[in-house]
Scaffold this active site. Structure first.
Site, PDB file in Angstrom:
ATOM      1  N   HIS A  91     -32.208  23.541  -0.109  1.00 15.48           N
ATOM      2  CA  HIS A  91     -31.601  22.214  -0.252  1.00 15.48           C
ATOM      3  C   HIS A  91     -31.866  21.349   0.986  1.00 15.48           C
ATOM      4  CE1 HIS A  91     -27.768  19.658  -0.014  1.00 15.48           C
ATOM      5  NE2 HIS A  91     -28.535  19.099  -0.914  1.00 15.48           N
ATOM      6  N   HIS A 108     -23.626  23.624   2.547  1.00 15.84           N
ATOM      7  CA  HIS A 108     -23.267  22.898   1.316  1.00 15.84           C
ATOM      8  C   HIS A 108     -22.961  23.830   0.141  1.00 15.84           C
ATOM      9  CE1 HIS A 108     -25.988  19.665   3.250  1.00 15.84           C
ATOM     10  NE2 HIS A 108     -24.733  19.412   3.551  1.00 15.84           N
TER      11      HIS A 108
END
Lengths: 161, 857
Positions: A91, A108
């Protein structure tokens, strides 16, 4: 922790290209680059659930090998349960943690399943973790990293330069 | 070894690549993206001056702060010039909303672009007409001839009551102000249609009349408020999974304490500024609960009310707040309507009833302990040290909206917020999270309120024409099993009638003769002529007579606002639509003109004029500017922003939006009376509410009346043991809506191959099922087959199902109940039985992860 020096890397790239007998022209599916074969572990030293970190394909890319204890896609060893991946979250590149049988991103909260080709099953990442194909030398139990299947986050090519 | 094609090298956009800014096509958050387009055959270099990113690509990017350019952010497309182009879509760092971040859905924006060499080759390219019971490619000319002929024929013979539709009303991909205005102009200005439903529901309504009637539009806060709030309340919203970047970048950074500096700057002198607390009200233990719990469980409160009981809970919290004196008395006196406040005190606060009695009843109904209610009330409203009002941001979504008694649920929450002055101040607000983005501008809907249930109207045999645009009701409408069967039967009846007159012969080849045949058949059968307009041949399209190919995101300029900040931006065109696909606004305008021509040929000049709304629409901006005329005069003071529609963008043109790019402007836009320049509105209702006198209008909610008969029947007699589970539904992090794009992406279909249910470990044991097994879930409404995830997200006795998936829909099981006040369905509650079908399918067991998605330890 094993690091591949710049010198070793250059040598590996050159021999890779030579072995192919041609210059690369355009893009193909991964693994498409002349990755070095690097010893990253020995089967005898692996414990289930205990990750082994190493650098691959160069010193600036953290990778991780783990013996899962259950059969996995791309798994090697007698139980087909030893797998390795890039340890950077696909990501935004945070270093992943291996916890309770899967990878979790502390930044995250993306989660990846190491038994399922590094599949993203929760969180913000789009791409599965790049899996590192492994090869075992039967006599010694040495485990070699052979390439990277998927783009390591933060690079336009897995091999810098 | 990879389960799908991977890359280990990506093309680099050259320094002179064509660049565009856009916004994600998907969720309410509206992350900003940069787009790069350049011809295949060229390549940029790794040095900063050699590539369009302006980034040194010889070095690995630093985590978090570097450029994210992943495999899924690149594709190749073919433009109208017949050449192939690289397209790269990367998250923008200069977008305040996402700051370089992106979600697992938005990260695939590039892959959704139409490409002959990927799954998206399935995009509709040409109009298709059902001829001889199969689709044949036709020209737009023929399509408009048939379409205008059938519409005008039905309108003239039976009136607008026999014309029905179901259409998107959203912003973002495929929607936006332009396309909404096109649809509204034809349906309302031209055709005067009442039997129109909005994409995900059976009627033309607001999902939040319970708030709007109070003078509070549902989008009133700004993303900054999530950074400033003392308490963030997520009520029926799993924001990590459905507004991911809003949750991660803003809410969670607040929770982690990263925004304390911003709080100190925004708060009053001496006011405490600490990391946020979170109150999550959701029957499920979702990731939105367990992530903050994994950081600091002491600042997370999770309430799990019984299904349908949330308004009782909201009123109980309000009563506790009232008793404790935590409400803002002066705010109530000056800013709210004291006449209606009496009704609220009597029916919602139940001041005539002793506190203990009210709370004891609420405990029984909601299943929430008084202790937990008192804690939630304190976290929402108890003043901070020094007497400073607490700042709570209360965000709700489908758990409330698609709850039983939609109107009362929404009203109860917004009234809780106003009682405590948690609106119009930094760090506060009370509104919906949003599903998609918004972009609504249309002429007024001519129907009544509550609006008719169009699904039921068609099921009962009314309506001869049905136009479905940008939605797939075969997956998304409630009680969809019956709906599908009825639509299929009625469309099939027409198809059969088309060749009946010739026995075993064909159908008329001439479009005018075909129109005549269709109209004759509609008159003598209960047949239905169905038009489907979309990107793909959707599930509902299988029964269509005419299929129209629509342009998608990136194929035409559009504008929309996001939900967390009402941020208006331009989503630039960066590629051509496939084949003959066209933007919705163009299709609606051309249909109007074709109808107008028919009236003019009959000498009916006045009728013709109504349909010529789009005669001067040459560009999307023409439509945008035409739509702006629907808004009132917006030369008003800052305080009077409350009088403007939330979407008001009057005074803005594309040149303005191209200049501000991803910075955008927050609607409602005002023209400042002093400077004459357009200004945005950061936060709404700071000075007054959106009512004629500016005062908030209270509402006394109904007493608890139990469940509606459509669900209550499952507690009667044998049904009680036959259907022992509650069913609730919702979304998955990984995919967007019906998966219309995702179904072509291996990353998504591998991870989520089938519709799934979550079953608690105790229930799984009783049913003899494990993760990966297939089960049938059924009740008297319908059936659905699902893959099992054994999960502690649900309590024993409650099953959760993904609401829909390309391979099935949980809406088959949902009842036909709608709130009589709003015609909004209760999608999220019914009773079901479960039976095991089989063990996990071997290939799925190998490739699909069944690990828990709510466990981060």
């Amino acid at each position: 922790m094993m690091a591949l020096t710049r010198r070793q890397f250059v040598k590996a790239s050159a021999s890779g290209l030579a072995a192919l007998g041609l210059a690369r022209a355009g893009f193909w599916f991964a693994p498409s680059l002349p990755y070095a074969s690097v010893k990253v572990a020995n089967l005898a030293n692996l414990e289930v659930g205990k990750p082994v970190y190493f650098s691959y394909p160069d010193a600036r890319s953290q990778a991780v090998l783990v013996k899962l204890g259950t059969r996995a896609i791309g798994g090697v060893g007698p139980d087909r349960d030893v797998v390795a991946f890039s340890a950077s979250c696909t990501h935004m590149g945070c270093p992943l943690q291996f916890k309770n049988g899967r990878f979790v991103c502390p930044c995250h909260y993306s989660m990846f399943d190491p038994a399922k080709n590094g599949e993203v099953y929760q969180g913000l990442a789009t791409e599965f973790l790049p899996q590192i194909p492994l090869e075992v030398v039967p006599q010694s139990g040495d485990v070699f990293a052979k390439g990277v299947e998927g783009l390591i986050w933060g690079r336009v090519s897995n091999l810098l330069g | 070894m990879s389960l799908y094609n991977r890359r280990d090298e990506l093309p680099i956009p050259p320094a002179d690549a064509e660049t565009h800014t856009t916004v994600c096509q998907y969720c309410n958050v509206g992350c900003g993206y940069n787009v790069y387009v350049w011809p295949v055959g060229r390549m940029g270099g790794k040095k900063p001056n050699e590539n369009a990113f302006g980034v040194d690509l010889t070095q690995p990017q630093p985590p978090l702060t570097g450029l994210s350019y992943t495999e899924s952010m690149h594709t190749t497309v073919t433009k109208k010039d017949g050449r192939q182009y690289h397209v790269v879509v990367v998250p923008a760092r200069d977008s305040e909303i996402n700051r370089g971040d992106y979600s697992t859905r938005g990260g695939t924006n590039a892959l959704t672009a139409w490409s002959e060499t990927r799954g998206t080759r399935e995009r509709l390219k040409y109009p298709l007409l059902r001829v001889g019971d199969e689709f044949q490619v036709v020209s737009w000319k023929t399509a408009f001839q048939v379409l205008s002929g059938v519409i005008k024929g039905v309108l003239d013979r039976y009136g607008p009551e026999e014309l029905t539709a179901k259409a998107f009303d959203h912003g973002g991909g495929g929607g936006g102000f332009e396309n909404n205005y096109g649809v509204g102009s034809l349906f309302f200005t031209g055709l005067g249609m009442k039997y129109v439903a909005i994409h995900n529901r059976p009627a033309y309504n607001s999902e939040v009349w319970g708030s709007r009637d109070r003078g509070v539009h549902e989008l009133n806060y700004s993303y900054e408020d999530a950074r400033l709030a003392d308490t963030i309340v997520l009520w029926g919203a799993s924001t990590f999974e459905t507004a991911t970047v809003f949750y991660i970048e803003h809410m969670l950074n607040n929770f982690k304490g990263a925004t304390v500096g911003e709080k100190k700057a925004a708060f009053a002198e001496g006011e405490p500024a600490e990391p946020a607390r979170m109150v999550v009200i959701d029957p499920r233990k979702t990731s939105s609960v367990t992530i903050p719990q994994s950081i600091d469980a002491s600042r997370v409160l999770h309430l799990r009310p019984n299904l349908g009981t949330d308004y009782v809970l909201a009123n109980a919290l309000a009563r506790i707040i009232w008793e404790k004196g935590w409400h803002d008395e002066s705010f109530i006196q000056t800013r709210t309507d004291l006449a209606t406040f009496e009704d609220y005190k009597r029916k919602s606060l139940k001041l005539y009833q002793p506190l203990d009695e009210v709370l004891s009843e609420a405990e029984t109904i909601t299943g929430i302990s008084r202790e937990a209610m008192e804690k939630a009330a304190a976290w929402i409203a108890k003043p901070k040290a020094g007497g400073h009002l607490r700042r709570s941001l209360i965000i709700y979504e489908k758990g409330m909206i698609w709850n039983m008694k939609n109107y009362d649920q929404i009203a109860s929450v917004v009234q809780l917020a106003v009682l405590t002055h948690n609106i119009g101040r930094p760090g506060t607000g009370c509104g919906r999270q949003g599903g998609h983005q918004e972009g609504y501008v249309r002429p007024p809907y001519p129907g009544d309120r509550p609006p008719p249930n169009v699904d039921k109207y068609i099921e009962e045999g009314h309506g001869k024409f049905y136009w479905v645009i940008g939605t797939d009701p075969y997956l998304s409408t409630p009680n969809s099993q019956y709906f599908k069967k009825r639509i299929h039967a009625r469309t099939q009846a027409l198809t059969e009638a088309l060749s009946l007159h010739h026995g075993r012969g064909g159908e008329p080849g001439d479009p005018e003769a075909l129109v005549e045949r269709i109209l004759e058949a509609l008159d003598v059968t209960d047949g239905l002529f169905m038009v489907v307009q979309d990107l793909y041949l959707t599930h509902v399209a299988r029964d269509a007579h005419l299929v129209l190919p629509a342009a998608g995101w990136g194929e035409s300029d559009i504008t929309s606002i996001n939900c967390n900040s009402r941020l208006l931006r331009l989503y630039e065109k960066f590629m051509d639509p496939p084949g003959e696909a066209k933007p919705d606004w163009w299709i609606m305008a051309q249909t109007g003109l074709a109808i107008a021509q028919r009236y003019r040929e009959e000498g009916r000049e006045q009728d013709a004029k109504r349909f010529e709304f789009g005669k001067n629409w040459k560009t999307p901006e023409d439509v945008f500017l035409a739509g702006a005329r629907e808004f009132p005069d917006n030369r008003v003071s800052e305080a009077d922003e409350a009088t403007l529609p939330a979407e008001c963008y009057k005074g803005i043109d594309y040149a303005f939006l191209k200049k501000v790019k991803l910075k955008g402007i927050q609607t409602p836009v005002r023209i400042d009376p002093k400077t004459g320049k357009p200004v945005g509105t950061k936060r709404r209702y700071v000075y007054r509410f959106g009512t004629p006198d500016g005062k908030f209008k209270w509402y006394g909610t109904d007493d608890w009346e139990g469940y509606p008969e459509e669900v209550a029947k499952y507690f009667e007699g044998e049904r009680k043991s036959r259907y022992p589970f509650w069913l609730t539904t919702g979304r998955s992090q990984l995919v967007w809506q019906t998966m219309y794009h995702d179904k072509y992406l291996p990353e998504k279909m591998l991870a989520l191959p089938l519709p799934y249910v979550e079953i608690h470990p105790e229930d799984a044991k009783r049913l003899g099922v494990k993760s990966g097994d297939l089960v049938e879930v059924y009740n008297e409404e319908g059936n659905g087959n699902f893959m099992v995830y054994v999960s502690d997200s649900v309590k024993p006795g409650l099953i959760f199902a993904i609401m829909y998936h390309q391979r099935g829909s949980a809406n088959n099981l949902v009842s036909g109940y709608t709130d009589p006040k709003t015609t909004i369905p209760w999608y999220k509650g019914t009773r079901v039985a479960v039976r095991k079908l089989s063990n996990g399918l071997p290939d799925l067991m190998q490739s699909a992860s069944t690990r828990p998605v709510n466990d981060f330890e």
